[in-house]
Design a protein around this motif. Structure first.
Motif, short mmCIF file in Angstrom:
data_model
loop_
_atom_site.label_atom_id
_atom_site.label_comp_id
_atom_site.label_asym_id
_atom_site.label_seq_id
_atom_site.Cartn_x
_atom_site.Cartn_y
_atom_site.Cartn_z
N MET A 1 0.84 -1.18 0.00
CA MET A 1 0.00 0.00 0.00
C MET A 1 0.89 1.24 0.00
N ALA A 2 0.48 2.23 -0.74
CA ALA A 2 1.23 3.48 -0.85
C ALA A 2 1.15 4.26 0.46
N ASP A 3 2.16 5.06 0.71
CA ASP A 3 2.18 5.93 1.87
C ASP A 3 1.03 6.93 1.74
N ILE A 4 0.28 7.12 2.81
CA ILE A 4 -0.91 7.99 2.76
C ILE A 4 -0.55 9.40 2.34
N PHE A 5 0.64 9.87 2.70
CA PHE A 5 1.06 11.21 2.32
C PHE A 5 1.28 11.29 0.80
N ASP A 6 1.80 10.22 0.20
CA ASP A 6 1.96 10.18 -1.25
C ASP A 6 0.60 10.20 -1.94
N VAL A 7 -0.34 9.49 -1.36
CA VAL A 7 -1.67 9.39 -1.96
C VAL A 7 -2.35 10.75 -2.01
N ILE A 8 -2.30 11.48 -0.91
CA ILE A 8 -3.00 12.77 -0.89
C ILE A 8 -2.15 13.92 -1.43
N ALA A 9 -0.92 13.63 -1.84
CA ALA A 9 -0.07 14.69 -2.40
C ALA A 9 -0.61 15.19 -3.73
N ASP A 10 -1.35 14.36 -4.44
CA ASP A 10 -1.87 14.74 -5.75
C ASP A 10 -3.13 15.60 -5.60
N GLY A 11 -3.14 16.74 -6.27
CA GLY A 11 -4.27 17.67 -6.18
C GLY A 11 -5.58 17.11 -6.67
N THR A 12 -5.54 16.31 -7.73
CA THR A 12 -6.79 15.73 -8.25
C THR A 12 -7.38 14.77 -7.24
N ARG A 13 -6.54 13.98 -6.58
CA ARG A 13 -7.05 13.06 -5.56
C ARG A 13 -7.64 13.83 -4.39
N ARG A 14 -6.99 14.93 -4.00
CA ARG A 14 -7.55 15.75 -2.92
C ARG A 14 -8.89 16.34 -3.34
N ASP A 15 -9.00 16.76 -4.60
CA ASP A 15 -10.27 17.29 -5.10
C ASP A 15 -11.36 16.22 -5.06
N ILE A 16 -11.02 15.00 -5.44
CA ILE A 16 -11.99 13.90 -5.39
C ILE A 16 -12.42 13.64 -3.95
N LEU A 17 -11.45 13.59 -3.03
CA LEU A 17 -11.79 13.37 -1.61
C LEU A 17 -12.69 14.49 -1.09
N GLN A 18 -12.38 15.73 -1.43
CA GLN A 18 -13.20 16.86 -0.98
C GLN A 18 -14.62 16.76 -1.54
N PHE A 19 -14.72 16.41 -2.82
CA PHE A 19 -16.03 16.27 -3.44
C PHE A 19 -16.84 15.16 -2.77
N LEU A 20 -16.20 14.03 -2.51
CA LEU A 20 -16.90 12.93 -1.84
C LEU A 20 -17.29 13.31 -0.41
N LEU A 21 -16.44 14.07 0.25
CA LEU A 21 -16.78 14.55 1.60
C LEU A 21 -18.01 15.45 1.54
N ASP A 22 -18.01 16.39 0.60
CA ASP A 22 -19.16 17.29 0.45
C ASP A 22 -20.44 16.50 0.15
N ARG A 23 -20.33 15.49 -0.69
CA ARG A 23 -21.50 14.67 -1.06
C ARG A 23 -21.97 13.82 0.12
N SER A 24 -21.04 13.37 0.96
CA SER A 24 -21.44 12.52 2.09
C SER A 24 -22.29 13.30 3.08
N GLY A 25 -22.11 14.61 3.14
CA GLY A 25 -22.91 15.44 4.02
C GLY A 25 -24.35 15.58 3.56
#
Length: 141
Positions: A1-25
């Motif tokens: 498994m990749a290091d979590i810091f490497d995973v969230i280092a990418d801006g597109t992945r952070r955008d996806i996470l933020q969008f999913l967070l907004d949708r979960s609300g």
């Protein structure tokens, strides 16, 4: 498994996470790839590639319905980042002062000890959860 810091280092992945967070609300039970593509304005292959990385890091879960896949945020792996960041965000002097103000009957040494024990307990909890994680998803025989 990749290091979590490497995973969230990418801006597109952070955008996806933020969008999913907004949708979960909003009470959604998942978001389709096509909805993510439309919202972020990124190509479907790019979104799929990033969702795969997020899925492998256990940051998103996927629910399949026919040919459609619906993604939801699974924020638990972000606890590692939270645990790493907290010491940088909380000045020990400020934390001890806040605890002392909340508990004026405790001497300063007890407040510092309680703070240290709390930090150690959080660290031990995280270490134990990380160590047991590979065994959680295994079927019982």
């Amino acid at each position: 498994m990749a290091d979590i810091f490497d995973v969230i280092a990418d801006g597109t992945r952070r955008d996806i996470l933020q969008f999913l967070l907004d949708r979960s609300g909003t009470g959604e039970r998942g978001t389709s790839v096509s909805h993510i593509v439309a919202e972020l304005g990124v190509s479907q292959p790019t979104v799929s590639k990033h969702l795969k990385v997020l899925r492998e890091a256990d940051l998103v879960s996927v629910r399949e319905e026919g040919q459609h896949r619906y993604y939801s945020l699974s924020p638990e792996p972000l606890d590692v980042i939270d645990d790493w960041l907290v010491p940088f965000l909380v000045d020990e002097t400020d934390a001890s002062a806040a605890l002392a103000a909340a508990s004026p009957s405790l001497p300063d040494s007890a407040v510092r000890t309680a703070d240290a024990v709390g930090r150690a307990a959080a660290s031990a909890k995280h270490a134990l959860e990380s160590a047991l994680k590979p065994f959680r998803d295994r079927p019982v025989r």
